[in-house]
Design an enzyme around this catalytic site. Structure first.
Site, PDB file in Angstrom:
ATOM      1  N   GLY A   1       0.807  -1.222   0.000  1.00  0.00           N
ATOM      2  CA  GLY A   1       0.000   0.000   0.000  1.00  0.00           C
ATOM      3  C   GLY A   1       0.832   1.260   0.000  1.00  0.00           C
TER       4      GLY A   1
ATOM      5  N   TYR B   1     -14.484  -4.862  11.218  1.00  0.00           N
ATOM      6  CA  TYR B   1     -13.262  -4.077  11.037  1.00  0.00           C
ATOM      7  C   TYR B   1     -12.305  -4.289  12.202  1.00  0.00           C
ATOM      8  CZ  TYR B   1     -10.105  -0.067  10.787  1.00  0.00           C
ATOM      9  OH  TYR B   1      -8.984   0.723  10.752  1.00  0.00           O
TER      10      TYR B   1
ATOM     11  N   LYS C   1      -8.411  -5.739  12.049  1.00  0.00           N
ATOM     12  CA  LYS C   1      -7.225  -4.999  12.490  1.00  0.00           C
ATOM     13  C   LYS C   1      -6.520  -5.718  13.640  1.00  0.00           C
ATOM     14  CE  LYS C   1      -5.745  -1.816  11.045  1.00  0.00           C
ATOM     15  NZ  LYS C   1      -4.822  -1.620   9.874  1.00  0.00           N
TER      16      LYS C   1
ATOM     17  N   ARG D   1       0.442   5.640  -1.902  1.00  0.00           N
ATOM     18  CA  ARG D   1      -0.076   6.894  -1.326  1.00  0.00           C
ATOM     19  C   ARG D   1      -0.125   6.787   0.196  1.00  0.00           C
ATOM     20  NH1 ARG D   1      -4.684   4.347  -3.637  1.00  0.00           N
ATOM     21  NH2 ARG D   1      -4.309   5.508  -5.554  1.00  0.00           N
TER      22      ARG D   1
END
Length: 447
Positions: A30, A181, A185, A33
């Site tokens: 990733g 989520y 994580k 950016r």
């Protein structure tokens, strides 16, 4: 071990006079950016080799940066770049990129697992494809990339794996609003916990997490217009990552918070990292003040109430569920409570232009005094707001206490903070829900 401080030189953090990463090869997922690119550019200043493992090869219609534009910046910063099209959900793409990196640079010294997917939705609102995406990218992608890089990392004199993931905080508040989520994580963090012990003495494995929100394309999407003022720049994570990655591999199994690390290293001026120096910052997920206290702290720094005192005027009316005009005040009714007064002001601020801009219907299920069901229709021609269900199906349903609702609509509680601290539950169109802060600003401009 939850770690707040390291002991690399603050001077090396900022000046790079030691060039500790010169000649090292970093494989960063990733990295086209955002945080990944910021870490890459920091290492590039030392003369490091950077493998940009990311999906974006062609310019995106809304997101800036590709693996090739990132490569150009890395080369200009003093590093060597190798852009690779890598979707971490595809094992063969990871294997190919790792093999190419080893052939090109002679090995891999550092892996940064930065690629991540996010969907802040409740269990019933999380589509299966979104749950799969988060599990595949965050957990499976981190595990696979680590597994594939490890044989090469074990040959390095000072090998590191750094995951951009939070401390394992089991406070239920961090699960109840976005369970999938959080699981994804925490899966990244469990990789740190397990691999640090499994490869102790060979490869350092640590996690890094920001104390405050970081301004990236993802935050822009989630928070909407104006959210950047509550964020820090990616530079703070780049500085913190640099310090971790220049430590000996004996430093392993730690969950590091960026500000705590840099503060103990002697950094005192954190305004340099702020997008808007002096502005109150939004705390990041998974860190307890306690969570409810975070909302209180932001409220203490809140702006003046969004809704100014209303001028005496004709009594506003709204469309009820049956399409009839309903007066929010009647001669026989008792005085409106805070919620009713708030909706009275909202109704008076709605314009056709505003309806065209938002195109959404919000329903509020409020508990406590003056609670019940209320709505704001910013989709139907003319718009409307008031008590009861909306005249058309709601795009977003928000549940909270009436007290917090009034605070939110008077500028004393940010919608993003209300959601993060568990004061606000959201179901329906999350993208539209996250425009709420922008909606409040636009309403204010009409008053």
């Amino acid at each position: 071990m939850f770690y707040g401080g390291l002991f690399c030189s603050p001077f090396s953090l900022l000046a790079h006079t030691c060039r500790k990463l010169a000649g090292c090869t970093l494989f960063i997922t990733g990295a086209s950016r955002g945080i990944g690119k910021a870490i890459a550019l920091k290492a590039a200043k030392d003369g490091a080799n950077i493998v940009i493992a990311a999906k974006t090869a062609e310019p995106h219609r809304t997101l800036q940066g590709t693996i090739y534009s990132a490569a150009k910046e890395i080369e200009e910063a003093g590093g060597k770049a190798m852009p690779c099209v890598v979707n971490v959900r595809e094992e063969d793409q990871i294997i190919k990129a790792v093999e190419t990196a080893v052939k090109t640079f002679g090995g891999i010294d550092i892996l940064v697992n930065n690629a991540s997917a996010i969907s802040l939705s409740g269990t019933l609102e999380t589509e299966t494809k979104k749950a799969n995406l988060m599990m595949d990218v965050n957990v499976r992608g981190t595990f696979l990339t680590s597994k594939i890089c490890l044989p090469h990392l074990r040959k390095s004199r000072n090998a590191h794996i750094l995951n951009l993931s939070p401390p394992l905080n089991l406070n239920p508040v961090w699960f109840k609003n976005h369970c999938a989520y959080t699981i994804s994580k925490y899966g990244m963090s469990m990789c740190v916990l397990g691999m640090a012990e499994e490869f102790r003495g060979e490869v350092a494995v640590n996690a890094l997490w920001p104390k405050t929100a970081i301004y990236t394309a993802a935050m822009d999407m989630l928070g909407g217009s104006g959210i950047e003022k509550q964020c820090r720049k990616t530079d703070i994570l780049a500085d913190a990552a640099y310090c971790i990655l220049t430590k000996p591999k004996s430093f392993t199994g730690n969950f590091v918070i960026d500000e705590s690390l840099l503060r103990e290293e002697g950094v005192k001026d954190f305004d340099v990292y702020a997008v808007a120096p002096g502005h109150p910052l939004l705390p990041d997920f998974f860190l307890d003040d306690e969570p409810d206290l975070k909302a209180m702290k932001l409220e203490q720094h809140g702006a003046s109430p969004i809704f100014k005192e209303e001028k005496k005027a004709s009594r506003p009316k709204h469309e009820g569920p049956d399409g009839a005009k309903v007066n929010l005040e009647s001669a026989s009714a008792k005085p409106l409570g805070p919620v009713g007064e708030t909706f009275k002001v909202i109704q008076g601020a709605i314009t056709e232009e505003f309806v065209k801009a938002i195109q959404g219907v919000f329903m509020f299920e409020l508990s406590g005094d003056d609670g019940g069901t209320w709505y704001i229709d910013l989709k139907t021609k003319g718009g409307s707001a008031g008590s009861g269900k909306p005249p058309v199906k709601a795009d977003v349903v928000m549940s909270m206490s009436s007290t917090d609702f009034v605070k939110m609509f008077t500028g004393k509680l940010k919608p993003t903070m209300a959601f993060m601290s568990g004061k606000l539950r959201i179901s329906g169109n999350m993208a539209l829900a996250m425009r709420l802060e922008k909606m409040l600003v636009q309403l204010n401009s009409k008053l």
